[in-house]
Write a protein that holds these residues in place. Structure first.
Motif, PDB file in Angstrom:
ATOM      1  N   LYS A   1       0.838  -1.213   0.000  1.00  0.00           N
ATOM      2  CA  LYS A   1       0.000   0.000   0.000  1.00  0.00           C
ATOM      3  C   LYS A   1       0.859   1.243   0.000  1.00  0.00           C
ATOM      4  N   PRO A   2       0.348   2.334  -0.609  1.00  0.00           N
ATOM      5  CA  PRO A   2       1.028   3.618  -0.436  1.00  0.00           C
ATOM      6  C   PRO A   2       0.805   4.136   0.979  1.00  0.00           C
ATOM      7  N   MET A   3       1.779   4.879   1.489  1.00  0.00           N
ATOM      8  CA  MET A   3       1.623   5.480   2.831  1.00  0.00           C
ATOM      9  C   MET A   3       1.922   6.972   2.746  1.00  0.00           C
ATOM     10  N   SER A   4       1.074   7.779   3.400  1.00  0.00           N
ATOM     11  CA  SER A   4       1.344   9.229   3.491  1.00  0.00           C
ATOM     12  C   SER A   4       1.890   9.511   4.878  1.00  0.00           C
ATOM     13  N   GLY A   5       1.035  10.013   5.792  1.00  0.00           N
ATOM     14  CA  GLY A   5       1.505  10.266   7.165  1.00  0.00           C
ATOM     15  C   GLY A   5       1.606   8.996   7.991  1.00  0.00           C
ATOM     16  N   GLY A   6       0.860   7.978   7.634  1.00  0.00           N
ATOM     17  CA  GLY A   6       0.876   6.710   8.371  1.00  0.00           C
ATOM     18  C   GLY A   6       0.023   6.723   9.629  1.00  0.00           C
ATOM     19  N   THR A   7      -0.715   7.812   9.908  1.00  0.00           N
ATOM     20  CA  THR A   7      -1.465   7.891  11.177  1.00  0.00           C
ATOM     21  C   THR A   7      -2.602   6.869  11.237  1.00  0.00           C
ATOM     22  N   ALA A   8      -3.210   6.593  10.100  1.00  0.00           N
ATOM     23  CA  ALA A   8      -4.282   5.588  10.074  1.00  0.00           C
ATOM     24  C   ALA A   8      -3.681   4.193   9.858  1.00  0.00           C
ATOM     25  N   LEU A   9      -2.737   4.115   8.936  1.00  0.00           N
ATOM     26  CA  LEU A   9      -2.130   2.808   8.613  1.00  0.00           C
ATOM     27  C   LEU A   9      -1.477   2.162   9.833  1.00  0.00           C
ATOM     28  N   MET A  10      -0.716   2.966  10.596  1.00  0.00           N
ATOM     29  CA  MET A  10       0.009   2.401  11.742  1.00  0.00           C
ATOM     30  C   MET A  10      -0.951   1.841  12.798  1.00  0.00           C
TER      31      MET A  10
ATOM     32  N   ALA B   1      -0.556  13.756   9.428  1.00  0.00           N
ATOM     33  CA  ALA B   1      -1.520  13.265   8.429  1.00  0.00           C
ATOM     34  C   ALA B   1      -1.561  14.205   7.225  1.00  0.00           C
ATOM     35  N   CYS B   2      -1.773  13.632   6.045  1.00  0.00           N
ATOM     36  CA  CYS B   2      -1.746  14.419   4.800  1.00  0.00           C
ATOM     37  C   CYS B   2      -3.120  14.378   4.132  1.00  0.00           C
ATOM     38  N   ILE B   3      -3.357  15.333   3.250  1.00  0.00           N
ATOM     39  CA  ILE B   3      -4.670  15.402   2.600  1.00  0.00           C
ATOM     40  C   ILE B   3      -4.932  14.142   1.753  1.00  0.00           C
TER      41      ILE B   3
ATOM     42  N   HIS C   1     -16.174   8.326   9.248  1.00  0.00           N
ATOM     43  CA  HIS C   1     -16.124   9.348  10.304  1.00  0.00           C
ATOM     44  C   HIS C   1     -14.931  10.259  10.109  1.00  0.00           C
ATOM     45  N   MET C   2     -14.888  10.933   8.987  1.00  0.00           N
ATOM     46  CA  MET C   2     -13.771  11.856   8.750  1.00  0.00           C
ATOM     47  C   MET C   2     -14.326  13.193   8.289  1.00  0.00           C
ATOM     48  N   ASP C   3     -13.514  14.230   8.475  1.00  0.00           N
ATOM     49  CA  ASP C   3     -14.012  15.587   8.216  1.00  0.00           C
ATOM     50  C   ASP C   3     -13.738  16.095   6.797  1.00  0.00           C
ATOM     51  N   MET C   4     -12.625  15.702   6.208  1.00  0.00           N
ATOM     52  CA  MET C   4     -12.301  16.253   4.892  1.00  0.00           C
ATOM     53  C   MET C   4     -13.213  15.734   3.766  1.00  0.00           C
TER      54      MET C   4
ATOM     55  N   ILE D   1      -2.194   6.036  -6.902  1.00  0.00           N
ATOM     56  CA  ILE D   1      -2.010   6.990  -5.798  1.00  0.00           C
ATOM     57  C   ILE D   1      -2.761   8.289  -6.133  1.00  0.00           C
ATOM     58  N   ILE D   2      -3.172   8.966  -5.069  1.00  0.00           N
ATOM     59  CA  ILE D   2      -3.696  10.322  -5.253  1.00  0.00           C
ATOM     60  C   ILE D   2      -2.474  11.231  -5.352  1.00  0.00           C
ATOM     61  N   GLU D   3      -2.447  12.045  -6.407  1.00  0.00           N
ATOM     62  CA  GLU D   3      -1.319  12.968  -6.597  1.00  0.00           C
ATOM     63  C   GLU D   3      -1.647  14.343  -6.040  1.00  0.00           C
TER      64      GLU D   3
ATOM     65  N   LEU E   1     -19.725  21.889   9.868  1.00  0.00           N
ATOM     66  CA  LEU E   1     -20.045  21.729  11.301  1.00  0.00           C
ATOM     67  C   LEU E   1     -19.943  20.263  11.647  1.00  0.00           C
ATOM     68  N   LYS E   2     -19.304  19.939  12.774  1.00  0.00           N
ATOM     69  CA  LYS E   2     -19.319  18.549  13.204  1.00  0.00           C
ATOM     70  C   LYS E   2     -19.902  18.466  14.609  1.00  0.00           C
ATOM     71  N   CYS E   3     -20.529  17.327  14.867  1.00  0.00           N
ATOM     72  CA  CYS E   3     -21.014  17.070  16.213  1.00  0.00           C
ATOM     73  C   CYS E   3     -20.265  15.841  16.731  1.00  0.00           C
TER      74      CYS E   3
ATOM     75  N   ASP F   1     -12.767  17.728  19.373  1.00  0.00           N
ATOM     76  CA  ASP F   1     -11.927  17.379  18.224  1.00  0.00           C
ATOM     77  C   ASP F   1     -11.947  15.876  17.937  1.00  0.00           C
ATOM     78  N   ASP F   2     -12.924  15.181  18.501  1.00  0.00           N
ATOM     79  CA  ASP F   2     -13.035  13.735  18.281  1.00  0.00           C
ATOM     80  C   ASP F   2     -13.561  13.463  16.864  1.00  0.00           C
ATOM     81  N   TRP F   3     -13.568  12.186  16.507  1.00  0.00           N
ATOM     82  CA  TRP F   3     -14.182  11.794  15.239  1.00  0.00           C
ATOM     83  C   TRP F   3     -15.647  12.220  15.270  1.00  0.00           C
ATOM     84  N   PRO F   4     -16.163  12.722  14.156  1.00  0.00           N
ATOM     85  CA  PRO F   4     -17.552  13.199  14.187  1.00  0.00           C
ATOM     86  C   PRO F   4     -18.575  12.064  14.306  1.00  0.00           C
TER      87      PRO F   4
END
Ligand code: FAD
Length: 288
Positions: A27-36, A109-111, A121-124, A165-167, A182-184, A190-193
């Motif tokens: 797999k491609p890895m960006s920041g690895g925050t989710a993958l790890m 984490a990267c875009i 459950h993500m904001d972007m 990959i997303i470029e 807006l998130k609830c 700052d938790d997952w919405p």
């Protein structure tokens, strides 16, 4: 954690070579925050990762002469948050970052990862859907661009193939539009919405036009609320219209019970948050 190979290509061409004929174990890895997290918990046990962080062309933010924004996939969420371009021309993105996880996550984490991961459950994803963003994708067999609106297929599932990959992403100008996310959350702010609502509204001669209203987290993929958009377009903003929009939104969606709340509770959240997102976006400044 099971041992794995780590590739660190220096160019997009090298990266897509590593991914050519990739299967689900590479797999491609960006920041690895989710993958790890997935690897530490044993949910995912890769044979190899292709880290994209050392590819210079995958970093950066730019604006064209029509105020369209281009963000390269390896740009961190913090870099986006603090970008003077984003603050001036896409304030809604800057504001949405403040409650996305915490500063440690945003620094890494990267875009590209934030869009590719596909966790509902993500904001972007909802924000980029409301903004009408396009993802630009590369693989050894070529390049393609997809509207983010059609990118999500279901729970952790996107249109991305294993060798792609997303470029970068492009976000069209929001000049003269009212935008808000807006998130609830049911725990810290700052938790997952539990629920997310993104709006992108035009106003001509005090009448709504080309409205976009997108719901997330209570649904499996970011979902445009077409009935609400139809209700708004052509009408003058009013308290009663905002209330009706919230009610229509709640009727359009069938949330499920889960650890974040019951279906009944989520219906009530939809009603309140859709109304509030539309109303509050009008109270904010129109994007110049
Ligand atoms: C404590 C914590 C709290 C969080 N809270 C929130 C929150 O409130 N809101 C929110 O939205 N998110 C939240 N997150 C999620 C966070 O936003 C994601 O972990 C992050 O966006 C993933 O980005 P990354 O660059 O680290 O991706 P990675 O972990 O590197 O990758 C994630 C997935 O995307 C794929 N991928 C990565 N880059 C690319 C690419 N360029 N092309 C194709 N595929 C790619 C990977 O193969 C992997 O499947 C939280 C995370 C943590 C750890």
């Amino acid at each position: 954690m099971k041992p794995f190979e780590l590739h660190t290509p220096q160019s997009v061409e090298q990266a897509i070579q590593y991914l050519e004929n990739a299967n689900s174990l590479i797999k491609p890895m960006s920041g690895g925050t989710a993958l790890m997290l997935m690897m530490k918990s044993g949910v995912y046990e890769p044979e190899a990762l292709v880290s994209l962080s050392k590819v210079p062309s995958l970093h950066g933010i730019s604006l064209d002469s029509n105020q369209n924004l281009q963000i390269q996939a390896l740009t961190t969420l913090s870099e986006i948050e603090h970008s003077p371009i984003v603050k001036e021309y896409f304030l809604v993105i800057n504001q949405s970052m403040k409650k996305l996880a915490n500063v440690r996550v945003r620094n890494v984490a990267c875009i590209g990862g934030a869009l590719a991961h596909g966790d509902p459950h993500m904001d972007m994803p909802p924000l980029m859907t409301a903004l009408g963003a396009t993802v630009h994708i590369r693989s050894a067999s070529g390049a393609r661009s997809l509207s983010i609106e059609n990118f999500y297929l279901g729970y952790y599932t996107t249109l991305l193939k294993e060798d792609e990959i997303i470029e970068s992403i492009t976000v069209p100008s929001i000049k003269n539009r009212y935008c808000l996310y807006l998130k609830c959350t049911t725990r810290s702010a700052d938790d997952w919405p539990t629920l997310g609502v993104a709006v992108n509204l035009g106003l001509t001669n005090n009448h709504f036009d080309s409205s976009k209203v997108v719901l997330s987290a209570v649904v499996q993929t970011p979902t445009r609320l077409f009935e609400v958009e139809k209700l708004l377009d052509g009408k003058t903003p009013s308290e009663s219209l905002f209330i009706e929009a919230g009610e229509i939104a709640a009727n359009q969606v069938d949330p499920e019970d889960d650890a974040r709340g019951s279906a009944v509770y989520k219906k009530q959240l939809i009603k309140v948050y859709v109304r509030r997102a539309i109303q509050n976006s009008m109270q904010g400044k129109v994007q110049s």
